[in-house]
Write a protein that holds these residues in place. Structure first.
Motif, PDB file in Angstrom:
ATOM      1  N   ALA A 136     108.362  -3.409  31.789  1.00 35.58           N
ATOM      2  CA  ALA A 136     107.526  -2.206  32.267  1.00 35.58           C
ATOM      3  C   ALA A 136     106.889  -2.857  33.687  1.00 35.58           C
ATOM      4  N   ILE A 137     107.031  -3.497  34.869  1.00 35.84           N
ATOM      5  CA  ILE A 137     106.642  -3.872  35.310  1.00 35.84           C
ATOM      6  C   ILE A 137     107.876  -4.436  36.501  1.00 35.84           C
ATOM      7  N   ALA A 138     109.032  -4.511  36.119  1.00 34.22           N
ATOM      8  CA  ALA A 138     109.992  -4.044  36.575  1.00 34.22           C
ATOM      9  C   ALA A 138     110.847  -2.598  37.317  1.00 34.22           C
ATOM     10  N   LEU A 139     109.964  -1.963  36.317  1.00 35.41           N
ATOM     11  CA  LEU A 139     110.505  -0.521  36.319  1.00 35.41           C
ATOM     12  C   LEU A 139     109.557  -0.009  36.905  1.00 35.41           C
ATOM     13  N   SER A 140     108.041  -0.168  36.772  1.00 34.94           N
ATOM     14  CA  SER A 140     107.527   0.131  37.813  1.00 34.94           C
ATOM     15  C   SER A 140     107.657   0.348  39.107  1.00 34.94           C
ATOM     16  N   ALA A 141     107.751  -1.680  39.358  1.00 33.59           N
ATOM     17  CA  ALA A 141     108.015  -1.401  40.878  1.00 33.59           C
ATOM     18  C   ALA A 141     109.273  -0.912  41.665  1.00 33.59           C
ATOM     19  N   THR A 142     110.171  -0.280  40.694  1.00 34.77           N
ATOM     20  CA  THR A 142     111.478   0.808  41.715  1.00 34.77           C
ATOM     21  C   THR A 142     110.695   1.828  42.002  1.00 34.77           C
ATOM     22  N   LEU A 143     109.724   2.257  41.430  1.00 34.03           N
ATOM     23  CA  LEU A 143     108.660   3.254  41.624  1.00 34.03           C
ATOM     24  C   LEU A 143     107.705   3.328  42.900  1.00 34.03           C
ATOM     25  N   ILE A 144     106.985   2.006  42.603  1.00 34.88           N
ATOM     26  CA  ILE A 144     105.915   2.264  43.624  1.00 34.88           C
ATOM     27  C   ILE A 144     106.118   1.477  44.804  1.00 34.88           C
ATOM     28  N   THR A 145     107.320   0.620  45.084  1.00 34.43           N
ATOM     29  CA  THR A 145     107.651   0.548  46.570  1.00 34.43           C
ATOM     30  C   THR A 145     107.640   1.990  47.188  1.00 34.43           C
ATOM     31  N   SER A 146     108.133   3.002  46.830  1.00 31.20           N
ATOM     32  CA  SER A 146     108.204   4.462  47.642  1.00 31.20           C
ATOM     33  C   SER A 146     106.490   4.956  48.077  1.00 31.20           C
ATOM     34  N   PHE A 147     105.745   4.175  47.702  1.00 32.53           N
ATOM     35  CA  PHE A 147     104.482   4.825  47.292  1.00 32.53           C
ATOM     36  C   PHE A 147     103.411   4.030  48.537  1.00 32.53           C
ATOM     37  N   ILE A 148     104.094   2.592  48.360  1.00 34.86           N
ATOM     38  CA  ILE A 148     103.352   2.286  49.530  1.00 34.86           C
ATOM     39  C   ILE A 148     103.316   0.667  50.297  1.00 34.86           C
ATOM     40  N   SER A 149     102.845  -0.134  51.121  1.00 35.46           N
ATOM     41  CA  SER A 149     104.010  -0.135  52.296  1.00 35.46           C
ATOM     42  C   SER A 149     103.853  -2.212  51.016  1.00 35.46           C
ATOM     43  N   PRO A 150     104.999  -2.576  52.388  1.00 34.04           N
ATOM     44  CA  PRO A 150     104.901  -4.118  51.707  1.00 34.04           C
ATOM     45  C   PRO A 150     103.266  -4.968  52.477  1.00 34.04           C
ATOM     46  N   GLY A 151     103.100  -4.891  53.149  1.00 34.09           N
ATOM     47  CA  GLY A 151     101.243  -5.639  53.450  1.00 34.09           C
ATOM     48  C   GLY A 151     100.190  -5.031  52.282  1.00 34.09           C
ATOM     49  N   MET A 152     100.628  -3.708  51.794  1.00 36.03           N
ATOM     50  CA  MET A 152      99.751  -3.770  50.671  1.00 36.03           C
ATOM     51  C   MET A 152      99.934  -4.120  48.919  1.00 36.03           C
ATOM     52  N   LEU A 153     100.751  -4.633  49.625  1.00 30.99           N
ATOM     53  CA  LEU A 153     101.855  -5.068  48.104  1.00 30.99           C
ATOM     54  C   LEU A 153     102.230  -6.585  47.797  1.00 30.99           C
ATOM     55  N   ASP A 154     101.540  -7.304  48.795  1.00 31.76           N
ATOM     56  CA  ASP A 154     101.098  -8.358  49.485  1.00 31.76           C
ATOM     57  C   ASP A 154     100.462  -8.829  48.831  1.00 31.76           C
ATOM     58  N   ALA A 155      98.866  -8.135  49.123  1.00 32.46           N
ATOM     59  CA  ALA A 155      98.068  -7.879  48.906  1.00 32.46           C
ATOM     60  C   ALA A 155      97.461  -7.864  47.695  1.00 32.46           C
ATOM     61  N   ILE A 156      98.076  -6.845  46.939  1.00 30.88           N
ATOM     62  CA  ILE A 156      97.904  -6.670  45.717  1.00 30.88           C
ATOM     63  C   ILE A 156      97.886  -7.720  44.542  1.00 30.88           C
ATOM     64  N   THR A 157      99.126  -8.148  45.176  1.00 26.89           N
ATOM     65  CA  THR A 157      99.751  -9.542  44.801  1.00 26.89           C
ATOM     66  C   THR A 157      99.159 -10.287  44.841  1.00 26.89           C
ATOM     67  N   ALA A 158      98.558 -10.574  45.098  1.00 22.92           N
ATOM     68  CA  ALA A 158      97.302 -11.878  45.767  1.00 22.92           C
ATOM     69  C   ALA A 158      96.303 -11.793  44.698  1.00 22.92           C
ATOM     70  N   GLU A 159      95.500 -10.735  45.067  1.00 27.43           N
ATOM     71  CA  GLU A 159      94.305 -10.678  43.860  1.00 27.43           C
ATOM     72  C   GLU A 159      94.955 -10.864  42.453  1.00 27.43           C
ATOM     73  N   CYS A 210     103.122 -14.203  29.338  1.00 26.27           N
ATOM     74  CA  CYS A 210     102.780 -12.688  30.468  1.00 26.27           C
ATOM     75  C   CYS A 210     101.602 -12.987  31.486  1.00 26.27           C
ATOM     76  N   VAL A 211     101.415 -13.861  31.665  1.00 29.49           N
ATOM     77  CA  VAL A 211      99.502 -13.587  32.831  1.00 29.49           C
ATOM     78  C   VAL A 211      99.703 -14.682  33.710  1.00 29.49           C
ATOM     79  N   GLY A 212     101.188 -15.918  33.824  1.00 30.67           N
ATOM     80  CA  GLY A 212     101.486 -16.139  35.166  1.00 30.67           C
ATOM     81  C   GLY A 212     101.562 -15.560  36.752  1.00 30.67           C
ATOM     82  N   ALA A 213     101.693 -15.751  37.297  1.00 31.26           N
ATOM     83  CA  ALA A 213     102.017 -15.329  38.643  1.00 31.26           C
ATOM     84  C   ALA A 213     103.801 -14.864  38.518  1.00 31.26           C
ATOM     85  N   MET A 214     104.424 -15.704  38.100  1.00 30.95           N
ATOM     86  CA  MET A 214     105.870 -16.027  38.088  1.00 30.95           C
ATOM     87  C   MET A 214     106.180 -14.449  37.000  1.00 30.95           C
ATOM     88  N   ALA A 215     105.654 -14.118  36.077  1.00 31.88           N
ATOM     89  CA  ALA A 215     105.713 -12.935  35.889  1.00 31.88           C
ATOM     90  C   ALA A 215     105.318 -12.150  36.197  1.00 31.88           C
TER      91      ALA A 215
END
Length: 234
Positions: A166-189, A110-115
C-alpha cells in the motif's frame, strides 16, 4: 514492477519461518536467551530510529493522538483476534502461541524505518535495494523467531505484503503532490515515531513491561499528517 521489493520481502519471511520451524527443538534456556538477545537488538534499533526527529513536539503529539485513536479503535485487540483465528485455523496446541508470534513479528516487520523508506523508494524510483536488504534481515530473524515463537511468524508475511504494498502504490501518487523536502521531513518524523514503537516491542519481548504497541500504530499516520499541517500554518 512497483511491488517487486515487497513480494521478495514477503517470500523471505515465509522461507525464514519455514526454516525456523524445521530447526531441531531448542531447549527453553536457549529460547529464553535468544529472545532476550533479540529484544535488546530490537530496542537498540528503535533508539537509533527515534533520534531521527527534528521536532520532538510532533513526535509527542503523534503518540498522544495516535494512542487515543488506537484505544478507541482497539487495534491491539483486533490483531490478537486475528492471531487467535489463525491459531484455530492451524490447530495449534499451544494456546496463545500463534497470536503472540503473529502480533510481535507483524509489528517488528511493519513499523521499522526500512519498511517505510524502502516501500517509498520502490514506489517513487522503482528502486528495491532497501527492501532487498530488509528481506535478508527479516528472513534471518524469521528463522530465529519461528524457532522460538512458532508458526504465527509465517502469518506476519501477510500484513507485510498489504502494508508495504500500500505504501509503495501510494508513493507513486504522493510524489506528484508534495516536494522532495517535505517528503524527507515526513519520513524523519514517521521514522522517529516508529522507532519509539519498536522500543516498546523490545520491552515486550524482554517482558519488562507489557505495552500495547499496536494501539499506538495510528501515531505513525498522525505524524505523517502533522508535518505538512504544521508547515502550512507556520
Amino acid at each position: 514492477m512497483v511491488l517487486w521489493g515487497t513480494l521478495v520481502n514477503t517470500f523471505a519471511i515465509i522461507l525464514g519461518g519455514i526454516l525456523g520451524l524445521a530447526l531441531p527443538r531448542l531447549s527453553q534456556g536457549i529460547k529464553s536467551t535468544v529472545m532476550q538477545g533479540l529484544g535488546l537488538a530490537v530496542s537498540v534499533q528503535g533508539l537509533m530510529m527515534a533520534f531521527k526527529t527534528s521536532n520532538l513536539l510532533i513526535v509527542i503529539g503523534s503518540l498522544v493522538i495516535g494512542g487515543v485513536l488506537g484505544e478507541l479503535l482497539q487495534v491491539e485487540r483486533g490483531l490478537e483476534k486475528l492471531g487467535s483465528q489463525l491459531e484455530r485455523l492451524v490447530g495449534s496446541r499451544a494456546k496463545g502461541k500463534v497470536a503472540v508470534g503473529f502480533v510481535t513479528t507483524t509489528l517488528i516487520y511493519c513499523v521499522g524505518a526500512m519498511a517505510i523508506l524502502g516501500s517509498i523508494d520502490s514506489g517513487v524510483r522503482l528502486n528495491h535495494d532497501m527492501l532487498y536488504t530488509k528481506s535478508m534481515l527479516d528472513g534471518f530473524s524469521a528463522i530465529i523467531f519461528a524457532s522460538t515463537m512458532g508458526v504465527g511468524v509465517l502469518f506476519s508475511s501477510l500484513p507485510v505484503l498489504v502494508y508495504q504494498g500500500a505504501i509503495a502504490l501510494s508513493a507513486t501518487l504522493i510524489t506528484s503532490f508534495i516536494s522532495p523536502g517535505m517528503l524527507d521531513a515526513i519520513t524523519a518524523e514517521v521514522t522517529s515515531v516508529g522507532g519509539i514503537l519498536i522500543i516498546g516491542i523490545g520491552l515486550n519481548i524482554l517482558e519488562i513491561k507489557k505495552i500495547n504497541v499496536a494501539n499506538l500504530l495510528p501515531s505513525v499516520v498522525i505524524a505523517a499528517l502533522l508535518v505538512p499541517l504544521i508547515s502550512y500554518f507556520s
